[in-house]
Enzyme design. Structure first.
Site, PDB file in Angstrom:
ATOM      1  N   LYS A  50       0.843  -1.207   0.000  1.00 13.04           N
ATOM      2  CA  LYS A  50       0.000   0.000   0.000  1.00 13.04           C
ATOM      3  C   LYS A  50       0.872   1.249   0.000  1.00 13.04           C
ATOM      4  O   LYS A  50       0.633   2.199  -0.762  1.00 13.04           O
ATOM      5  CB  LYS A  50      -0.932  -0.003   1.224  1.00 13.04           C
ATOM      6  N   GLN A  94      -4.964  -1.255   9.434  1.00 14.35           N
ATOM      7  CA  GLN A  94      -4.837  -2.579   8.839  1.00 14.35           C
ATOM      8  C   GLN A  94      -5.457  -3.640   9.752  1.00 14.35           C
ATOM      9  O   GLN A  94      -5.176  -3.685  10.947  1.00 14.35           O
ATOM     10  CB  GLN A  94      -3.351  -2.891   8.569  1.00 14.35           C
ATOM     11  N   ASP A 117     -11.277   3.139   3.789  1.00 13.59           N
ATOM     12  CA  ASP A 117     -11.626   1.715   3.761  1.00 13.59           C
ATOM     13  C   ASP A 117     -13.147   1.529   3.682  1.00 13.59           C
ATOM     14  O   ASP A 117     -13.627   0.419   3.444  1.00 13.59           O
ATOM     15  CB  ASP A 117     -11.146   1.071   5.068  1.00 13.59           C
TER      16      ASP A 117
HETATM   17  N1  GUN Z   1      -6.983  -6.611   5.796  1.00 11.34           N
HETATM   18  C1  GUN Z   1      -7.268  -7.359   4.714  1.00 11.34           C
HETATM   19  N2  GUN Z   1      -7.971  -6.622   3.812  1.00 11.34           N
HETATM   20  C2  GUN Z   1      -8.124  -5.403   4.353  1.00 11.34           C
HETATM   21  C3  GUN Z   1      -8.736  -4.204   3.902  1.00 11.34           C
HETATM   22  O1  GUN Z   1      -9.323  -4.113   2.820  1.00 11.34           O
HETATM   23  N3  GUN Z   1      -8.679  -3.155   4.760  1.00 11.34           N
HETATM   24  C4  GUN Z   1      -8.052  -3.232   5.970  1.00 11.34           C
HETATM   25  N4  GUN Z   1      -8.055  -2.151   6.735  1.00 11.34           N
HETATM   26  N5  GUN Z   1      -7.473  -4.313   6.409  1.00 11.34           N
HETATM   27  C5  GUN Z   1      -7.498  -5.396   5.597  1.00 11.34           C
END
Ligand code: GUN
Length: 293
Positions: A50, A94, A117
């Protein structure tokens, strides 16, 4: 790649290029803050990707790392500080978080205008009510890939296997917004294979490796596999593993009209949609009207 395999990697690269092109239109460079608690290896890889892709799109990324034994108060203080920082456009915590932490209570602290998100109650509520807002990334990527294959989705039967708040439920709302007839299937669904066979668009989001078999798929259907499961791969040598989706890919690809691979399907779309949300959140904050991305 065979012609019916949906190249999510290429689609996501194209989307990221479109996003990067729009960044200079904003007076202040969009900034994404990522909060990582603990040292889960998969989360570390996701966060690294990311951060790298944020920088490649010409945006600023901030990383806030906390120890695996961080307290609820510490994590909440970190999120609040990012809420208060006017240079931060997007905040992502996350998931999953270590067990001692209350995930829902932490997500609830994120300023909804920075909720890239799309997981806060405000974002989820706005999606449910059909109001504009930041949409969850993985389901948005699923819709984009389905549209890339089928064009207009109106009237299509969409079956979503899985009812998580991260994927299944928001995906249902997004496909409904596209005028699909949506069914959400789950562990108590009766005759799951038969239901899946009714799908023009089949979204697999259960987290069970290769669960969906080729005789569950309507010939010609568009199959979007959200699963990322690591399984043993003795054929590659001792202690070797490989990633597979929730669909038994090789036989399914012979029946489906189009299908996403794992890896290289939905996964790259999630990050591209995160960057898109960061751009959109920043544009709203800076009062700039962007071209559609
Ligand atoms: N962990 C796995 N996929 C995601 C996601 O799309 N967003 C977040 N914040 N954590 C994740």
């Amino acid at each position: 790649m065979s012609t019916n395999i949906i190249d999510g990697k290429a689609f996501a690269a194209d989307l990221r290029a479109k996003i990067a092109k729009q960044v200079p239109a904003l007076p202040r460079t969009p900034t994404l803050a990522v909060v990582l608690v603990g040292d889960d290896p998969a989360s570390q890889v996701y966060v690294r990707n990311k951060i790298r892709q944020t920088a490649e799109a010409g945006m600023v990324s901030l990383e806030r790392r906390l120890a695996s034994d961080a307290s609820q108060e510490e994590v909440i203080a970190t999120v609040r500080a990012l809420n208060d920082d006017s240079k931060v456009d997007g905040i992502l915590v996350q998931l999953p978080l270590p067990n001692q932490l209350d995930e829902a209570a932490i997500i609830a602290q994120i300023d909804p205008t920075k909720d890239v998100d799309g997981l806060t109650e405000t974002s989820a509520g706005r999606l449910f009510l059909g109001k504009e807002g930041l949409r969850p990334c993985t389901p948005t990527g699923c819709v984009m890939l389905a549209e890339s294959v089928l064009g207009n989705l109106s009237g299509k039967n969409c079956v979503i296997v899985g009812r998580s708040i991260l994927v299944g439920k928001p995906a249902a709302m997004l496909f409904l917004e596209k005028n699909c007839t949506v069914t959400i299937a789950h562990s108590r669904t009766t005759d799951l294979p038969g239901l899946c066979r009714s799908a023009d668009i089949l979204i697999a989001a259960v987290g069970r490796p290769q669960m969906i078999k080729e005789d569950w798929i309507k010939p010609g259907a568009c199959v979007i596999d959200v699963g990322i499961n690591r399984i043993d791969a003795p054929e590659r040598g001792t202690n070797k593993t490989r990633l597979v989706g929730d669909v038994d890919f090789d036989p399914a690809a012979k029946i489906a009209g189009a299908i996403t691979p794992v890896p290289g399907g939905v996964g790259p779309m999630t990050i591209a949609c995160l960057l898109r949300n960061t751009l959109l959140a920043s544009a709203i904050k800076q009062n700039v009207k962007l071209a559609d991305v």
